[in-house]
Design a protein around this motif. Structure first.
Motif, PDB file in Angstrom:
ATOM      1  N   ARG A 107      26.876 -19.745 -14.559  1.00  0.00           N
ATOM      2  CA  ARG A 107      26.166 -18.486 -14.271  1.00  0.00           C
ATOM      3  C   ARG A 107      25.963 -17.689 -15.553  1.00  0.00           C
ATOM      4  O   ARG A 107      24.893 -17.109 -15.773  1.00  0.00           O
ATOM      5  N   LEU A 108      26.976 -17.660 -16.422  1.00  0.00           N
ATOM      6  CA  LEU A 108      26.822 -16.956 -17.703  1.00  0.00           C
ATOM      7  C   LEU A 108      25.694 -17.566 -18.532  1.00  0.00           C
ATOM      8  O   LEU A 108      24.899 -16.839 -19.143  1.00  0.00           O
ATOM      9  N   LEU A 109      25.609 -18.890 -18.556  1.00  0.00           N
ATOM     10  CA  LEU A 109      24.528 -19.556 -19.287  1.00  0.00           C
ATOM     11  C   LEU A 109      23.163 -19.241 -18.666  1.00  0.00           C
ATOM     12  O   LEU A 109      22.214 -18.898 -19.383  1.00  0.00           O
ATOM     13  N   ALA A 110      23.056 -19.364 -17.350  1.00  0.00           N
ATOM     14  CA  ALA A 110      21.786 -19.073 -16.679  1.00  0.00           C
ATOM     15  C   ALA A 110      21.371 -17.630 -16.920  1.00  0.00           C
ATOM     16  O   ALA A 110      20.200 -17.349 -17.204  1.00  0.00           O
ATOM     17  N   ASP A 111      22.323 -16.710 -16.851  1.00  0.00           N
ATOM     18  CA  ASP A 111      22.025 -15.297 -17.093  1.00  0.00           C
ATOM     19  C   ASP A 111      21.612 -15.048 -18.541  1.00  0.00           C
ATOM     20  O   ASP A 111      20.730 -14.231 -18.811  1.00  0.00           O
ATOM     21  N   LEU A 136      21.770 -26.151  -7.436  1.00  0.00           N
ATOM     22  CA  LEU A 136      20.849 -25.393  -6.586  1.00  0.00           C
ATOM     23  C   LEU A 136      21.471 -24.063  -6.167  1.00  0.00           C
ATOM     24  O   LEU A 136      20.801 -23.021  -6.199  1.00  0.00           O
ATOM     25  N   ARG A 137      22.734 -24.084  -5.777  1.00  0.00           N
ATOM     26  CA  ARG A 137      23.419 -22.838  -5.401  1.00  0.00           C
ATOM     27  C   ARG A 137      23.483 -21.877  -6.581  1.00  0.00           C
ATOM     28  O   ARG A 137      23.251 -20.678  -6.434  1.00  0.00           O
ATOM     29  N   LEU A 138      23.809 -22.401  -7.755  1.00  0.00           N
ATOM     30  CA  LEU A 138      23.898 -21.576  -8.964  1.00  0.00           C
ATOM     31  C   LEU A 138      22.552 -20.908  -9.249  1.00  0.00           C
ATOM     32  O   LEU A 138      22.486 -19.691  -9.462  1.00  0.00           O
ATOM     33  N   TYR A 139      21.493 -21.684  -9.261  1.00  0.00           N
ATOM     34  CA  TYR A 139      20.184 -21.128  -9.599  1.00  0.00           C
ATOM     35  C   TYR A 139      19.713 -20.111  -8.560  1.00  0.00           C
ATOM     36  O   TYR A 139      19.137 -19.080  -8.909  1.00  0.00           O
ATOM     37  N   LYS A 140      19.964 -20.371  -7.286  1.00  0.00           N
ATOM     38  CA  LYS A 140      19.607 -19.397  -6.253  1.00  0.00           C
ATOM     39  C   LYS A 140      20.396 -18.108  -6.440  1.00  0.00           C
ATOM     40  O   LYS A 140      19.843 -17.012  -6.335  1.00  0.00           O
ATOM     41  N   ALA A 141      21.687 -18.215  -6.737  1.00  0.00           N
ATOM     42  CA  ALA A 141      22.509 -17.032  -6.961  1.00  0.00           C
ATOM     43  C   ALA A 141      22.048 -16.253  -8.195  1.00  0.00           C
ATOM     44  O   ALA A 141      22.200 -15.028  -8.255  1.00  0.00           O
ATOM     45  N   ALA A 142      21.461 -16.943  -9.164  1.00  0.00           N
ATOM     46  CA  ALA A 142      20.967 -16.294 -10.382  1.00  0.00           C
ATOM     47  C   ALA A 142      19.571 -15.699 -10.188  1.00  0.00           C
ATOM     48  O   ALA A 142      19.008 -15.136 -11.124  1.00  0.00           O
ATOM     49  N   GLY A 143      19.010 -15.838  -8.982  1.00  0.00           N
ATOM     50  CA  GLY A 143      17.739 -15.203  -8.685  1.00  0.00           C
ATOM     51  C   GLY A 143      16.530 -16.110  -8.678  1.00  0.00           C
ATOM     52  O   GLY A 143      15.410 -15.658  -8.430  1.00  0.00           O
ATOM     53  N   PHE A 144      16.703 -17.393  -8.939  1.00  0.00           N
ATOM     54  CA  PHE A 144      15.583 -18.331  -8.910  1.00  0.00           C
ATOM     55  C   PHE A 144      15.204 -18.628  -7.461  1.00  0.00           C
ATOM     56  O   PHE A 144      16.073 -18.704  -6.592  1.00  0.00           O
ATOM     57  N   ALA A 145      13.904 -18.817  -7.233  1.00  0.00           N
ATOM     58  CA  ALA A 145      13.406 -19.153  -5.907  1.00  0.00           C
ATOM     59  C   ALA A 145      12.666 -20.491  -5.979  1.00  0.00           C
ATOM     60  O   ALA A 145      11.923 -20.748  -6.931  1.00  0.00           O
TER      61      ALA A 145
END
Length: 179
Positions: A107-111, A136-145
């Motif tokens: 999540r820190l990397l994606a953010d 997929l869960r990580l990216y959805k939690a980071a706001g990706f759709a």
């Protein structure tokens, strides 16, 4: 006494050509342990000299996640360069070593990539193999759709995998990033 790696504060920073040896090691590990998750292959990149990785880091925005000075994750940012696509970028090459998973490092990397992108582009895109449920869960939690699916997009050893296409929109190019 040295604290365990998970007890140290994580750090995220852009990698430089001086990080090429560490980047090469983690990149080859990613390709070896999760070949289904990347479009490149271990066979292709294993043969590349260290200078190739140095050049890649000099020409790209690749973020590294560190715990106690050890590189435990990477994620790349690449802006599209066409006149009609310069408002978009791609998050690529995301990988977190097993010992750092479930620590929030992904999540820190994606953010970090998203924050970097937000001041440069209107949209950040990525693709992820449909079977990679943690990603997929990580990216959805980071706001990706999710906006599409590449059916049988990858083929390895006679087995097909679908890719899920996802995007995160910033500012006037779409909805603001949810928090």
């Amino acid at each position: 006494m040295t604290p365990p790696p998970h007890a140290a504060s994580p750090a995220i920073r852009l990698l430089t050509p001086a990080d090429a040896e560490r980047y090469r090691a983690i990149r080859l590990e990613a390709l070896a342990t999760h070949p289904e998750a990347f479009t490149s292959t271990l066979e292709r990149e294993r043969e590349k000299p260290l200078a190739w990785f140095e050049e890649r880091l000099a020409a790209s925005d690749v973020f590294g996640a560190f715990i106690a000075g050890e590189l435990v994750g990477t994620a790349g940012f690449r802006r599209e360069d066409g006149a009609k696509t310069a408002h978009r970028a791609v998050l690529w090459g995301m990988y977190v070593r097993p010992q750092a998973r479930k620590s929030g490092m992904g999540r820190l990397l994606a953010d970090a990539v998203a924050a970097h992108a937000a001041s440069r582009v209107e949209q950040l895109h990525l693709v992820v193999v449909s079977e990679n449920l943690p990603a997929l869960r990580l990216y959805k939690a980071a706001g990706f759709a999710e906006y599409g699916r590449g059916v049988k997009a990858l083929k390895q050893n006679g087995r097909y995998s679908d890719e899920i296409m996802m995007a995160l929109f910033f500012g006037e190019g779409g909805t603001s990033r949810p928090r």
